[in-house]
Structure formats: structure tokens, C-alpha cells
Design an enzyme around this catalytic site. Structure first.
Site, PDB file in Angstrom:
ATOM      1  CB  SER A 170      -0.897   0.005   1.248  1.00  0.00           C
ATOM      2  OG  SER A 170      -1.547   1.251   1.410  1.00  0.00           O
ATOM      3  CE1 TYR A 192      -4.267  -2.793   5.037  1.00  0.00           C
ATOM      4  CE2 TYR A 192      -3.283  -0.727   4.304  1.00  0.00           C
ATOM      5  CZ  TYR A 192      -3.866  -1.950   4.017  1.00  0.00           C
ATOM      6  OH  TYR A 192      -4.010  -2.344   2.700  1.00  0.00           O
TER       7      TYR A 192
END
Length: 253
Positions: free
Chosen positions: A152, A165
Site C-alpha cells: 500500500s 495497517y
């Protein structure tokens, strides 16, 4: 990415996809089947796996091998046991897409409950590591194999609120780099994909007020997933690719 994959790109190849019942994983399963792959699909919901298997059989004439496993609960022994079952249906695996992931909650790192941090790390980092470790002997049996992890933009540049995350994705990028170095003289190549903002339920959970129609669909980002799984990317090793090059991180403008 404007890659045009030949329809037989993955013919006679066995591809494993985690998190296969929803979002990008589901689309990747259909895409790989469309291009000739035999599928091994992992998910935590048996009913969704059964339904997905029936859909793929209806469209492409094959029944994928499906295995239920919950990454939030699994331990090292579970992955070794899973691999024994996988080996019975696939003497060699030609590709793996580590797609399954957990968002957790968008909140300050210092307010993140330890149990939530541990769960995000277990699903996003521990699970792909332990699964890769368990199935590596089967990957090494393939003439050439592609191992794809999911990253990401927040795993490259830290961003407020993305705490656990983001940390799991920073670690994923590091794992890919280490594995690439260690697998240099083997037939396995390893890379990662940042899908970017995509129209999925996880994205909606992260940005509930975002206009999802301004996001690309999972099908629109599949060219990169095909390119990295096929032979045209044979020289890619240890790299981190964007499925939406040039897209600015954050909510859709």
C-alpha cells in the site's frame, strides 16, 4: 498499466489466491481462470468459497480447489497442515497472490488497542510469511514461479491514522526485498503490488464518505496482476509496483 495479456498466458499453470472470495482477490481468481490457470482458492467463509467455485465452474468449466482457513486464528501448524492438503492437488504451484488483508481501524497509533495491532499484524504479515514458508517447497518445484504480495502507499510513506495497517505494509515491503535476495538463484521471483484506491469493501471501510464511483474497479487494475503472474515479468525481482501509476494517495478527488 496498459498490458494486454494473451488469453493463454497462464495455461496449464496452478495459481493460489488468498482472500479469494471478495474484492480484488475474487476478481483475480476470475481473471486468472479466464487466462487458463488452474486455481487454488483460500478464504475464511466456506459458503462464499463454494459459491465462487460454482461460478468459476459455470464460466470456465473447472472446479477450483478450495480451502477454508482464517488467517486471524491460524498458527504455524495450521499452515503446514494446509500445505499437505494442497500438495495432494498440486504437485507444483506456479504462482501465489497474497491478497488477503485486514484494515483494522483508522485511528492514532497511540490509541490503537494492543489486541487490534496484534490481529492486523497476524493477518497482514504473519499469515503471508507462514504460508509462504510452508508452500515454498511446492513453489520451487515449478519451472518458474511468481510470488506476489500486496502492499500500500501507506507502507512506503507513513500517514496519520493508518498505524497498524501501515506498519504491516512497511514490513511486507521489507519481507519482499529480503525474500528476493534469498531467492535470486532459484526459479521463484517475488514482488509486490500496491493496488491503489479501488472499489472494494475494505476501501469503503477506510473512507466511508468517499464517492466510490470515482475509484477504479478491481477488474480495471488486473493488467498488472496478469503481467506479474506471467512470463513477461520474468526479470522482475524484489520490486514494488503500482497498479495505478501516478494516482495521488488518499481519498478520491
Amino acid at each position: 498499466m496498459q498490458y494486454q495479456a494473451p488469453i493463454d498466458l497462464l495455461k496449464n499453470r496452478t495459481i493460489l489466491v488468498t482472500g479469494a472470495t471478495d474484492g480484488i482477490g475474487r476478481e483475480a481468481a476470475f481473471t486468472y481462470a479466464r487466462h487458463g490457470a488452474r486455481l487454488i482458492l483460500l478464504g475464511r467463509n466456506q459458503q462464499k468459497l463454494d459459491h465462487l467455485s460454482a461460478e468459476i465452474h459455470h464460466k470456465f468449466g473447472q472446479f477450483p480447489s478450495i480451502f477454508k482457513i482464517d488467517f486471524a486464528l491460524a498458527n504455524a501448524d495450521d499452515y503446514q497442515e494446509l500445505t499437505k492438503h494442497i500438495a495432494l492437488v498440486a504437485p507444483a504451484i506456479d504462482g501465489v497472490l497474497h491478497n488477503a488483508g485486514m484494515l483494522g481501524k483508522i485511528l492514532p497509533l497511540m490509541e490503537t488497542p494492543p489486541t487490534l495491532w496484534q490481529q492486523v499484524m497476524k493477518v497482514n504479515l504473519e499469515a503471508p510469511f507462514l504460508l509462504t514458508q510452508a508452500i515454498m517447497p511446492i513453489l520451487l518445484r515449478a519451472e518458474k514461479a511468481s510470488l506476489i504480495f500486496t502492499t500500500s502507499s501507506v507502507g512506503r510513506q507513513g500517514r496519520e491514522g493508518w498505524g497498524a495497517y501501515a506498519m504491516s505494509k512497511f514490513a511486507t515491503e521489507g519481507m519482499v526485498q529480503v525474500l528476493a535476495e534469498e531467492l535470486t538463484d532459484t526459479t521463484v521471483r517475488v514482488n509486490c503490488i500496491n493496488p491503489g484506491g479501488t472499489r472494494t469493501q475494505m476501501r469503503a471501510n477506510a473512507y466511508p464518505n468517499e464517492d466510490s464511483l470515482k475509484l477504479k474497479t478491481p477488474s480495471e487494475i488486473m493488467p498488472l496482476y496478469l503481467w506479474l503472474m506471467g512470463d513477461d515479468s520474468i526479470n522482475a525481482q524484489g520490486e514494488s509496483f503500482d497498479a495505478q501509476p501516478g494516482r495521488k494517495p488518499g481519498p478520491a478527488a
